[in-house]
Each structure stands twice: as structure tokens, then as C-alpha cells.
Design an enzyme around this catalytic site. Structure first.
Site, short mmCIF file in Angstrom:
data_model
loop_
_atom_site.label_atom_id
_atom_site.label_comp_id
_atom_site.label_asym_id
_atom_site.label_seq_id
_atom_site.Cartn_x
_atom_site.Cartn_y
_atom_site.Cartn_z
N TYR A 104 0.86 -1.20 0.00
CA TYR A 104 0.00 0.00 0.00
C TYR A 104 0.90 1.25 0.00
O TYR A 104 1.84 1.35 0.80
CB TYR A 104 -0.92 -0.03 1.24
N LYS A 201 -11.71 -0.63 6.01
CA LYS A 201 -12.09 -1.39 4.83
C LYS A 201 -13.15 -2.45 5.20
O LYS A 201 -14.22 -2.10 5.62
CB LYS A 201 -10.84 -1.98 4.19
#
Ligand code: PLP
Length: 385
Positions: A104, A201
Site C-alpha cells: 500500500y 475497509k
């Protein structure tokens, strides 16, 4: 209801860490919107002194996440980055970390632009073949950092294989489990030392909260992480804790549907003439499909692909032409999102490194939501043109 590890995932997702409020019987955990707690005598209290250290809504959430990760301990932070920040603070200047190269972008940015200044050394390695890791281990190495499936290329890293190296060399193994969620993968069971999540998420699941979490079975590491959380203060508020606690109650049902829709969308895209490479670990020809099958209970709803000709303009055109998929950062919510990693989530990674790892100009990433699969496919069909 009190839960034990004998209960199934769905039962623990709904009940773990939670019992009816003793004063009213309220079935939902109250949002303890308080910064402090009254003490009988200095230091004599009911386990809660000041809310940076502990809050009952947060404690219920921490216990629930820990239960879903088959962990002894859980801790929540104000964001996924806040959780990662606390983990790296377990290290000292001069210590070295070996991390996945397809990572990420925000993690890469924090490692290279914040912690590198404090003398922590990071190596970014393609862990498709775990033996690559050994080439970078020296007497300063303290931690291995794995994301699997990786963001955005959906590479699969063999957690058991990395854990064997970590154990042999006495290193901490951190696994970012954000993409899989505990419903599909439990890294601690495979040998990880710490699991980290962007709870923003799948755990929260409704795109309405930013939060992070860590889980571990190691008492000493938990004590140090809790010390860092309280000392540095990146803790979530009670309302956000409540939202994620509520989101968790449907995690198993949501992720099942994310997997079904992910499969349907991946199969549609695979045969489309405009698609060049498609990255989804559920296909038997995915380079580490066998490992994905051995460590995951499903392949999830995250998909990425490149377009034939690798045109940035064509990728931008497609990303702005979808009507059900929204063009936005983030993932893991009930609604479908489309993103352009090279200019959005991974913009902080230098172009050369980004392209070397496969994040090309035309790469698009889908977070497939839980709408009707037919609508999602029709939307992609019209956007591809
Ligand atoms: N880890 C992964 C895999 C992510 O995708 C993200 C965010 O997109 C993070 C960590 C950081 O989480 P947060 O945005 O909650 O700080």
C-alpha cells in the site's frame, strides 16, 4: 452472550466481546462518549481511568476483532496508518525491516519518508518466492512485513513460508490482512507475530469510518503496543468504535457476497478483448493460486487489470465512465469502487519502482461491492466501450 473459540465465525462476529449493558439490558454496546471516569479514591476505579488509555466501546471492539483473528489480544487505532505507526515504533534506530515490494502506497510513504529519518532501514523485496527474503537478512534485521493479497497487484505471498524464515531467524512477522479480512485468512494461525488491519475497509464495511487494528498472541508485544497507543495517542473515538463493532456483525455475510461478485466480475473481465492482464487469485493460472487456496478460505472481491496498449488516457476514460462503480480511494465497503493506483493510492511510489513492480499507467483496481452482480458487469461492459 459470552463466546468461546468453539463458536463459529458468524456467532463470534455478532457476539464476541459484547454482553447486554448491565444497567439497562441494552443489547447493543453503548457508545461510552466520555473522556474520563470517576474514581472512588485516587487510583481506585473500575478499570477505566482516562479514555485515551481505555474506553468500554473500544474494548468490546478490540475483543471482537481479536476473536475473529483467533488472537489473544486486539488493539484499535485511529487509522490503519496509526496501527502501522505503532508497530514500527516497536523498533529502534539501526533496526532493519524487509517488506513486500507491492505494498500500500501509504505504508511505503510512512516507511521511507517518516521512519527512514529515524534510522530505521527498509528493504522492499518481491516475496513471490520467499527465498528472496534470505538475501536481505543480516544481524540488524528485526521485522518482516507482508501484505497478502498485495495492493494493488493481488500477488499472493506464502505466509507459512515467510513465518518459517521469521521463526528460524527470530524476527517479528507482521501481516497486513486488510485485503483478505479475518473471514478469509487468519495470519496468526499461519505463524505471524502481529496482524494489522485498516479497519476502514472490510471490518467497518460501510465506508463511514477510518480505523486501524492490531492483533497478536504475544503478551509482551501487546503490552508494548498498548503502551505506545496510550503514550502517542492514536486511538479511535467511541462513536467510530461502535460503527466498526456494528459493521463486524455482518462481516461473514458481506465477504461471502464480495467473493461471489468478485468471481463473476473477474470471469467477465477475463474474456473481454480490451483487457490485457487480470489480477485475481481465484484463477487457476494466477502465479500463486495454490498458495492462495491453502491459506485463504475464498478469493475476495479485489481485482486489478491493465488495458491493452497501456494508455493512461484510456484508463482515465474508463475510470470516469462507470455509473455503479464510483471513482474513489479506499475499498472493502458494500458499494463498488474503481481506482487508478498509479495516480491515487500509489502516487507516492516513484514511477520507476511502481512500474517495475507492475503498477502500470493503465492499471485499474476494483473493489467489488455487494450490489447485484449483473448490474456490476453491465456497468463495466458499457464503461469499457
Ligand atoms: N493497509 C492497506 C492494505 C490499505 O489498503 C490501507 C489503506 O488503503 C492501509 C493499510 C491504511 O489504512 P487507513 O487508510 O485506515 O489508514
Amino acid at each position: 452472550m459470552s463466546t468461546s473459540n468453539d463458536h463459529g465465525f458468524g456467532t463470534r462476529a455478532i457476539h464476541a466481546g459484547q454482553s447486554p449493558d448491565p444497567s439497562t439490558g441494552a443489547i447493543m454496546t453503548p457508545i461510552y462518549q466520555t473522556s474520563t471516569y470517576v474514581q472512588e479514591l485516587p487510583g481506585k476505579h473500575k478499570g477505566y481511568a482516562y479514555a485515551r488509555g481505555k474506553n468500554p466501546t473500544r474494548v468490546a471492539l478490540e475483543q471482537c476483532i481479536a476473536s475473529l483473528e483467533n488472537a489473544k489480544h486486539g488493539l484499535c487505532f485511529s487509522s490503519g496508518q496509526g496501527a502501522e505507526d505503532a508497530i514500527i515504533k516497536l523498533l529502534r534506530p539501526g533496526d532493519e525491516v524487509i517488506a513486500t515490494d507491492d505494498l500500500y502506497g501509504g505504508s511505503y510513504r510512512m516507511f521511507t519518508k517518516v521512519f527512514a529519518h529515524y534510522g530505521i532501514v527498509f528493504h522492499f523485496v518481491n516475496m513471490h518466492d520467499v527465498n528472496e527474503i534470505n538475501k536481505h537478512i543480516n544481524d540488524k534485521t528485526r521485522m518482516l512485513w507482508v501484505e497478502t493479497p498485495t495492493n494493488p497487484l493481488m500477488k499472493i505471498i506464502d505466509i507459512r513460508g515467510v513465518a518459517a524464515i521469521a521463526q528460524a531467524k527470530k524476527l517479528m512477522l507482521v501481516v497486513d490482512n486488510t485485503f483478505a479480512s479475518p473471514y478469509l485468512q487468519n495470519p496468526l494461525d499461519l505463524g505471524a507475530t502481529i496482524v494489522v488491519h485498516s479497519a476502514t475497509k472490510y471490518l467497518g464495511g460501510h465506508s463511514d469510518v477510518v480505523m486501524g487494528a492490531t492483533c497478536t498472541n504475544d503478551d509482551k508485544i501487546q503490552e508494548e503496543l498498548a503502551f505506545i497507543a496510550n503514550s502517542c495517542g492514536a486511538v479511535p473515538g467511541p462513536m467510530d468504535s461502535f460503527l466498526v463493532l456494528r459493521g463486524l456483525k455482518t462481516l461473514h455475510v458481506r465477504v461471502q457476497r464480495h467473493c461471489e461478485n468478485g468471481k463473476a466480475v473477474a470471469e467477465f473481465l477475463k474474456s473481454h478483448p480490451k483487457i490485457d492482464k487480470l489480477h485475481w487469485p481465484g484463477f487457476p493460472d494466477h502465479p500463486n493460486h495454490a498458495i492462495a487456496k491453502s491459506q485463504m478460505r475464498g478469493f475476495g472481491g479485489m481485482i486489478s487489470f491493465t488495458l491493452k496498449g497501456d494508455s493512461l488516457e484510456e484508463a482515465f476514460r474508463m475510470a470516469s465512465s462507470t455509473k455503479v462503480f464510483s471513482l474513489a480511494e479506499s475499498l472493502g465497503g458494500v458499494e463498488s469502487l474503481i481506482g487508478h493506483p498509479a495516480t491515487m493510492t500509489h502516487a507516492s511510489i516513484p514511477k520507476e519502482m511502481r512500474e517495475k513492480s507492475g503498477v502500470l499507467d493503465s492499471l485499474l483496481r476494483l473493489s467489488v461491492g455487494i450490489e447485484d452482480a449483473n448490474d456490476l458487469i453491465a456497468d463495466l461492459r458499457q464503461a469499457l466501450g
